[in-house]
Design a protein around this motif. Structure first.
Motif, short mmCIF file in Angstrom:
data_model
loop_
_atom_site.label_atom_id
_atom_site.label_comp_id
_atom_site.label_asym_id
_atom_site.label_seq_id
_atom_site.Cartn_x
_atom_site.Cartn_y
_atom_site.Cartn_z
N TYR A 1 1.13 -1.12 -0.22
CA TYR A 1 0.23 0.05 -0.40
C TYR A 1 1.00 1.38 -0.38
O TYR A 1 1.77 1.67 0.90
CB TYR A 1 -1.19 -0.12 1.09
CG TYR A 1 -2.14 1.32 1.54
CD1 TYR A 1 -3.19 1.02 0.36
CD2 TYR A 1 -1.75 2.45 1.54
CE1 TYR A 1 -3.90 1.77 0.87
CE2 TYR A 1 -2.32 3.04 1.45
CZ TYR A 1 -4.01 3.51 0.79
OH TYR A 1 -4.24 4.68 1.21
N THR B 1 -7.59 -4.03 0.88
CA THR B 1 -7.67 -4.44 1.38
C THR B 1 -7.78 -5.93 1.76
O THR B 1 -7.73 -6.32 3.14
CB THR B 1 -9.63 -4.14 1.24
OG1 THR B 1 -9.85 -4.71 0.36
CG2 THR B 1 -9.59 -2.51 1.72
N ASP B 2 -6.83 -6.24 0.65
CA ASP B 2 -6.48 -7.45 1.20
C ASP B 2 -5.75 -7.72 1.98
O ASP B 2 -5.08 -6.79 2.51
CB ASP B 2 -5.57 -8.42 -0.59
CG ASP B 2 -6.66 -7.93 -1.62
OD1 ASP B 2 -7.92 -8.38 -0.96
OD2 ASP B 2 -6.68 -8.77 -2.72
N ASP B 3 -5.97 -8.69 2.91
CA ASP B 3 -4.79 -9.07 4.06
C ASP B 3 -3.25 -9.21 3.63
O ASP B 3 -2.73 -9.39 4.51
CB ASP B 3 -5.21 -10.04 4.95
CG ASP B 3 -6.62 -10.25 5.45
OD1 ASP B 3 -6.71 -8.93 5.67
OD2 ASP B 3 -6.62 -11.08 6.07
N SER B 4 -3.08 -9.63 1.93
CA SER B 4 -1.20 -9.95 1.62
C SER B 4 -0.97 -8.29 0.84
O SER B 4 -0.30 -8.46 0.21
CB SER B 4 -2.00 -10.96 1.00
OG SER B 4 -2.60 -10.84 -0.17
N THR B 5 -1.71 -7.75 1.40
CA THR B 5 -1.17 -6.63 0.42
C THR B 5 -0.46 -5.47 2.31
O THR B 5 -1.24 -5.49 3.31
CB THR B 5 -2.45 -5.32 0.33
OG1 THR B 5 -3.27 -5.87 -0.83
CG2 THR B 5 -1.59 -4.45 0.12
N ASP C 1 5.50 -3.07 7.85
CA ASP C 1 5.41 -4.81 8.49
C ASP C 1 6.17 -5.77 7.17
O ASP C 1 5.92 -7.31 6.93
CB ASP C 1 3.62 -4.47 7.92
CG ASP C 1 3.52 -3.42 9.17
OD1 ASP C 1 4.08 -3.49 9.81
OD2 ASP C 1 1.92 -3.93 8.48
N LYS D 1 7.89 -13.50 5.97
CA LYS D 1 6.25 -13.25 5.48
C LYS D 1 5.59 -12.38 3.59
O LYS D 1 4.60 -13.30 2.68
CB LYS D 1 5.49 -12.03 5.93
CG LYS D 1 4.06 -11.31 5.45
CD LYS D 1 2.97 -12.66 5.84
CE LYS D 1 1.51 -12.43 5.63
NZ LYS D 1 0.34 -13.82 5.68
N THR E 1 3.68 -14.54 1.10
CA THR E 1 3.06 -14.23 0.03
C THR E 1 2.81 -14.24 -1.21
O THR E 1 2.12 -14.23 -2.45
CB THR E 1 2.64 -12.88 0.60
OG1 THR E 1 2.46 -11.98 1.85
CG2 THR E 1 1.54 -11.82 -0.37
#
Length: 339
Positions: free
Chosen positions: A21, A294-298, A303, A308, A312
């Motif tokens: 993001y 809004t994806d959790d993977s974005t 972070d 991770k 991903t």
């Protein structure tokens, strides 16, 4: 800390596509640098860095104690008798020992930013925000190229304000004119958006080479699988009014071959068509193909963690396979006169 995992094994897995993001007023170059720096620091800090070995000739009388040393250190004798016989010098014998020159304190970090390649497709400019895809190493760059040539649609929320005209079509540049906006209604805005969307869809169909009246053209367009067969400029697939609180408004736009500046010009065109003016105060990309902001993977840039990112990228590769096969199969089956 992942001391049991060798850094070089992790390094080979750092390849693929992931989404980050991007905030407003952040350039892609500075975001890329931040991502790579976090990956390099994590890789050098939290994964095992095995020290290299070197051969030293130790006195033969110390040989009986080598096995004892081997249990507590990295000292290892060369077990081949033929090798020992050939290399043995006087009363000394060759033994593998840690190379002090390869200590972290001497050599510094093993991995640096220059060891990585990081690329983007359809980069957001400094004043825009939203999801940005990154391709890491050759594998990720290759996947980005495939997505680029497949003309995957992207979706944006464009915030604007009626009644103003500026030098660069945005809210931060110099105001050059003011116009009335109190005659604008929701119905009028939706009519103009429908006209613009229709003209762009016709341009897309013509550039694809399909028959405008055919069922095939309708089915492909309705599934969002149509792409220009020939090189073309920006094309708007859909444009709807999401919010209207005069003089402010929000448009939901899905498009191909666009740039952020082009989208600001579209907002200006909408204002002119309504016999007023409009500036784009915000460009926010909320979707890039199958990836959403809004994806959790974005990721948020703060972070970024190596493990991770690897996880991903593996998941994203699996998610992309059906899309790549679907697109490939669809255009492979098109009649020759449709290309």
């Amino acid at each position: 800390m992942n001391g049991e995992i060798a850094a070089h094994q992790v390094f080979t897995k750092l390849r693929g596509i992931f989404a980050v993001y991007k905030n407003e007023h952040v350039s892609i170059s500075s975001l890329s640098s931040k991502i790579l720096n976090k990956i390099v620091v994590d890789l050098n800090t939290n994964f095992e860095r095995k020290q290299k070995k070197m051969v030293r000739f130790l006195p033969v009388e110390k040989q009986p104690n080598l096995h004892q040393h081997q249990q507590s250190t990295d000292i290892q004798p060369l077990h081949s008798r033929s090798v020992i016989h050939k290399l043995q010098v006087a009363d000394r014998i060759p033994v593998n020992v840690p190379d002090s020159f390869d200590l972290l304190e001497v050599q510094g970090p093993r991995y640096e930013v220059d060891h990585f390649e990081l690329c983007t497709n359809h980069a957001l400019d400094v004043n825009s925000s939203g999801i940005q895809l990154f391709g890491l190493q050759t594998t990720g760059i290759s996947l980005l190229k495939q997505l680029f040539h497949m003309k995957i649609p992207r979706s944006y929320h464009l915030r604007g304000r009626f009644g103003l005209a500026t030098t660069r079509f945005d809210g931060d540049s110099r105001v050059i004119a003011k116009f009335a906006w109190d005659h604008i209604t929701k119905a009028k805005v939706e009519t103009i958006l429908g006209m613009l969307q229709g003209s762009h869809r016709n341009a897309l169909l013509k550039s694809s080479g399909l028959d405008l009246e055919s069922q095939l053209a309708y089915e492909i367009l309705s599934k969002g699988l149509l792409k220009p067969e020939r090189a073309s400029g920006p094309i708007i697939l859909s444009m709807t009014l999401k919010e209207l609180d005069l003089p402010h408004f929000v448009l939901d736009v899905t498009c191909l071959n666009e740039s952020c500046q082009y989208l600001r010009q579209v907002v200006d065109e909408v204002g002119s068509a309504l016999r007023s003016s409009a500036v784009c105060t915000s460009v926010h990309r909320y979707r890039d193909g199958i990836f959403y902001a809004t994806d959790d993977s974005t990721f948020l840039s703060r972070d970024i963690k190596v493990e991770k990112v690897i996880e991903t990228m593996s998941e994203n590769y699996s998610r992309l396979q059906p899309l790549l096969k679907q697109k490939s199969a669809l255009f492979h089956e098109l009649p020759s006169d449709a290309h």
